[in-house]
Design a protein around this motif. Structure first.
Motif, PDB file in Angstrom:
ATOM      1  N   ALA A  10       5.206  -5.799   7.991  1.00 34.88           N
ATOM      2  CA  ALA A  10       4.998  -5.666   6.548  1.00 34.88           C
ATOM      3  C   ALA A  10       3.646  -6.243   6.152  1.00 34.88           C
ATOM      4  O   ALA A  10       2.924  -5.668   5.337  1.00 34.88           O
ATOM      5  CB  ALA A  10       6.131  -6.368   5.787  1.00 34.88           C
ATOM      6  N   ALA A  11       3.284  -7.381   6.752  1.00 44.98           N
ATOM      7  CA  ALA A  11       1.993  -8.002   6.463  1.00 44.98           C
ATOM      8  C   ALA A  11       0.847  -7.154   7.018  1.00 44.98           C
ATOM      9  O   ALA A  11      -0.194  -6.988   6.363  1.00 44.98           O
ATOM     10  CB  ALA A  11       1.945  -9.408   7.060  1.00 44.98           C
ATOM     11  N   ALA A  12       1.031  -6.612   8.222  1.00 48.30           N
ATOM     12  CA  ALA A  12      -0.002  -5.749   8.803  1.00 48.30           C
ATOM     13  C   ALA A  12      -0.242  -4.542   7.909  1.00 48.30           C
ATOM     14  O   ALA A  12      -1.395  -4.111   7.714  1.00 48.30           O
ATOM     15  CB  ALA A  12       0.415  -5.301  10.203  1.00 48.30           C
ATOM     16  N   ASN A  13       0.823  -3.981   7.358  1.00 48.43           N
ATOM     17  CA  ASN A  13       0.687  -2.832   6.464  1.00 48.43           C
ATOM     18  C   ASN A  13      -0.060  -3.198   5.188  1.00 48.43           C
ATOM     19  O   ASN A  13      -0.856  -2.407   4.669  1.00 48.43           O
ATOM     20  CB  ASN A  13       2.059  -2.261   6.115  1.00 48.43           C
ATOM     21  CG  ASN A  13       2.751  -1.620   7.306  1.00 48.43           C
ATOM     22  OD1 ASN A  13       2.139  -1.430   8.360  1.00 48.43           O
ATOM     23  ND2 ASN A  13       4.016  -1.283   7.152  1.00 48.43           N
ATOM     24  N   LEU A  14       0.196  -4.397   4.679  1.00 43.19           N
ATOM     25  CA  LEU A  14      -0.504  -4.835   3.474  1.00 43.19           C
ATOM     26  C   LEU A  14      -2.007  -4.950   3.730  1.00 43.19           C
ATOM     27  O   LEU A  14      -2.820  -4.556   2.888  1.00 43.19           O
ATOM     28  CB  LEU A  14       0.049  -6.178   3.000  1.00 43.19           C
ATOM     29  CG  LEU A  14       1.473  -6.152   2.436  1.00 43.19           C
ATOM     30  CD1 LEU A  14       1.964  -7.569   2.175  1.00 43.19           C
ATOM     31  CD2 LEU A  14       1.545  -5.323   1.156  1.00 43.19           C
ATOM     32  N   LEU A  15      -2.367  -5.477   4.887  1.00 42.65           N
ATOM     33  CA  LEU A  15      -3.780  -5.571   5.231  1.00 42.65           C
ATOM     34  C   LEU A  15      -4.400  -4.178   5.361  1.00 42.65           C
ATOM     35  O   LEU A  15      -5.505  -3.922   4.857  1.00 42.65           O
ATOM     36  CB  LEU A  15      -3.952  -6.346   6.539  1.00 42.65           C
ATOM     37  CG  LEU A  15      -3.674  -7.841   6.479  1.00 42.65           C
ATOM     38  CD1 LEU A  15      -3.732  -8.449   7.880  1.00 42.65           C
ATOM     39  CD2 LEU A  15      -4.672  -8.543   5.557  1.00 42.65           C
ATOM     40  N   ALA A  16      -3.696  -3.275   6.035  1.00 42.52           N
ATOM     41  CA  ALA A  16      -4.201  -1.911   6.197  1.00 42.52           C
ATOM     42  C   ALA A  16      -4.364  -1.229   4.841  1.00 42.52           C
ATOM     43  O   ALA A  16      -5.326  -0.489   4.615  1.00 42.52           O
ATOM     44  CB  ALA A  16      -3.254  -1.103   7.078  1.00 42.52           C
ATOM     45  N   GLN A  17      -3.435  -1.491   3.940  1.00 39.26           N
ATOM     46  CA  GLN A  17      -3.505  -0.881   2.610  1.00 39.26           C
ATOM     47  C   GLN A  17      -4.731  -1.381   1.853  1.00 39.26           C
ATOM     48  O   GLN A  17      -5.440  -0.582   1.206  1.00 39.26           O
ATOM     49  CB  GLN A  17      -2.224  -1.205   1.819  1.00 39.26           C
ATOM     50  CG  GLN A  17      -2.072  -0.427   0.533  1.00 39.26           C
ATOM     51  CD  GLN A  17      -0.650  -0.510  -0.012  1.00 39.26           C
ATOM     52  OE1 GLN A  17       0.269  -0.954   0.673  1.00 39.26           O
ATOM     53  NE2 GLN A  17      -0.461  -0.075  -1.240  1.00 39.26           N
ATOM     54  N   GLU A  18      -5.004  -2.664   1.939  1.00 42.12           N
ATOM     55  CA  GLU A  18      -6.190  -3.203   1.261  1.00 42.12           C
ATOM     56  C   GLU A  18      -7.473  -2.667   1.891  1.00 42.12           C
ATOM     57  O   GLU A  18      -8.443  -2.390   1.196  1.00 42.12           O
ATOM     58  CB  GLU A  18      -6.167  -4.730   1.296  1.00 42.12           C
ATOM     59  CG  GLU A  18      -5.039  -5.360   0.477  1.00 42.12           C
ATOM     60  CD  GLU A  18      -5.011  -4.870  -0.957  1.00 42.12           C
ATOM     61  OE1 GLU A  18      -6.067  -4.907  -1.621  1.00 42.12           O
ATOM     62  OE2 GLU A  18      -3.931  -4.452  -1.420  1.00 42.12           O
ATOM     63  N   MET A  19      -7.484  -2.505   3.214  1.00 44.46           N
ATOM     64  CA  MET A  19      -8.658  -1.942   3.880  1.00 44.46           C
ATOM     65  C   MET A  19      -8.902  -0.504   3.444  1.00 44.46           C
ATOM     66  O   MET A  19     -10.045  -0.069   3.285  1.00 44.46           O
ATOM     67  CB  MET A  19      -8.480  -1.994   5.400  1.00 44.46           C
ATOM     68  CG  MET A  19      -8.476  -3.388   5.985  1.00 44.46           C
ATOM     69  SD  MET A  19      -8.245  -3.348   7.785  1.00 44.46           S
ATOM     70  CE  MET A  19      -7.614  -4.990   8.068  1.00 44.46           C
ATOM     71  N   GLY A  20      -7.829   0.247   3.236  1.00 47.39           N
ATOM     72  CA  GLY A  20      -7.961   1.633   2.830  1.00 47.39           C
ATOM     73  C   GLY A  20      -8.642   1.802   1.489  1.00 47.39           C
ATOM     74  O   GLY A  20      -9.309   2.814   1.245  1.00 47.39           O
TER      75      GLY A  20
END
Length: 375
Positions: free
Chosen positions: A70-80
């Protein structure tokens, strides 16, 4: 019922990530990398490692922070949101997830530590055709003495041009499921990497293997049972990529709304036109739904990974739809300048188009959902 709200640690992670990326990697930085012909900024990658992001899925014993998917996805979302170009999904998400399945192996444990420190990057050499289909792998790994000889071609290897190591999927038997995953240096004799000119300017390569030697130590997991290690890694990558695409959609939406609030026609801000307001509201709602599917996929990956395929495929399929809508509306509502290279909206459109294909397009994931549902 799965809790889709952010906890305190996740909220702090998102806030810190947004603040860091807005300063260190706005969209202008992506343009600079594109113009310079660079895959990513190693200095930025090292900064991300110092923040703990590269170790978000690495166990604490190997130097990671192990915050979960879930945390990895949050980081990926912010990078996007600002089109950050980095090997995050290939290395910190997919490679880390694969290697932690065999973390009791000393070599895998060492690699995990180097991923967490930002000193090692990976690419997954899986697909051989125009569509994502790892189970259809034809690349051969013939047994030679106590080792293997790998020969074949891999295409659309994202981050393959710059990666230090490759996770390579090859066929080691006649049965459909006889596939083995190898972890080998990208510069090993017999490997030829050819850069692919991708429309989104991210690193991708076609890789040729000609009699590449691999030993038993290079096998990740067990011979002929690659999917036991690879499947969790693919689900993790698909969820993170869906998150990046949803962040991309949010970035395109924000840019579009800002333009609607600045551009005038006939002396009136075009954001006051009701038709455009309706379209913007529809897009905002679609992004919110996609964000919920991402949160659900992350929670399922953390809490029940064996049964997370439905949630992950739903997230990727929805993210494909939403990103397509976001960039189409963004380009159209910007008018002619939306299609020009001088304006950043085109970058979002190109990134979305490539991301739709990587790790399975809408059709691939819709089929997975149908199978799980019994259709």
């Amino acid at each position: 019922m799965t809790n889709l709200t952010l906890n305190e640690d996740e909220t702090m992670l998102v806030d810190s990530a947004r603040g860091f990326l807005d300063e260190a990697s706005p969209v202008e930085k992506f343009r600079e990398l594109r113009d310079a012909g660079k895959a990513y900024n190693p200095e930025l990658w090292k900064q991300m490692a110092d923040l703990g992001w590269t170790g978000v899925l690495v166990p604490e014993d190997q130097g990671g922070i192990d915050m979960g998917h879930a945390a990895a996805n949050l980081l990926a979302q912010e990078m996007g949101k600002t089109l950050v170009s980095s090997p995050f999904i290939s290395t910190a998400v997919m490679a880390a997830t694969a290697l932690r399945q065999v973390a009791d192996n000393p070599r895998a444990a060492e690699a995990l530590g180097k991923i967490a420190s930002g000193d090692l990057t990976y690419a997954l050499a899986l697909d051989e055709g125009v569509k994502h289909a790892p189970n259809n792998t034809q690349m051969q790994a013939e047994r030679v003495g106590n080792g293997f000889s790998l020969s074949g071609e891999k295409t659309f290897v994202v981050d393959g041009g710059s990666a230090d190591r490759l996770l390579v999927l090859a066929r080691t038997g006649d049965d459909d499921g006889a596939l083995t995953l190898f972890d080998i240096p990208a510069d090993r004799d017999g490997i030829t990497r050819t850069a692919q000119n991708m429309i989104d300017a991210r690193d991708s390569a076609q890789i040729s293997f000609e009699g590449v030697e691999a030993t038993g130590e290079d096998v990740v997991g067990t011979v002929d049972q690659a999917m036991s290690v690879l499947s969790p890694a693919l689900r993790a990558g698909q969820a993170a990529l869906a998150a990046e695409m949803t962040g991309l959609s949010s970035g395109a939406f924000g840019m579009t709304v800002s333009y609607l609030q600045e551009r005038k026609q006939f002396g009136v801000l075009i954001g006051q036109f009701q038709a455009l307001q309706h379209r913007a509201a529809h897009l905002w709602s679609d992004i919110e739904v996609a964000t919920s599917t991402i949160a659900n996929a992350g929670r399922m990956m953390d809490e029940d990974p064996e049964n997370a395929t439905l949630a992950v495929s739903l997230a990727k399929a929805k993210a494909c739809q939403t990103a397509k809508l976001a960039v189409m509306e963004g380009v159209q509502m910007h008018g002619g300048i939306g299609m020009t290279d001088a304006f950043d909206m085109g970058f979002f459109m190109k990134r979305a188009r490539v991301a739709q294909e990587w790790l399975g397009d809408y059709g691939y994931h819709a089929e997975q959902i149908a199978k799980i549902k019994g259709y």
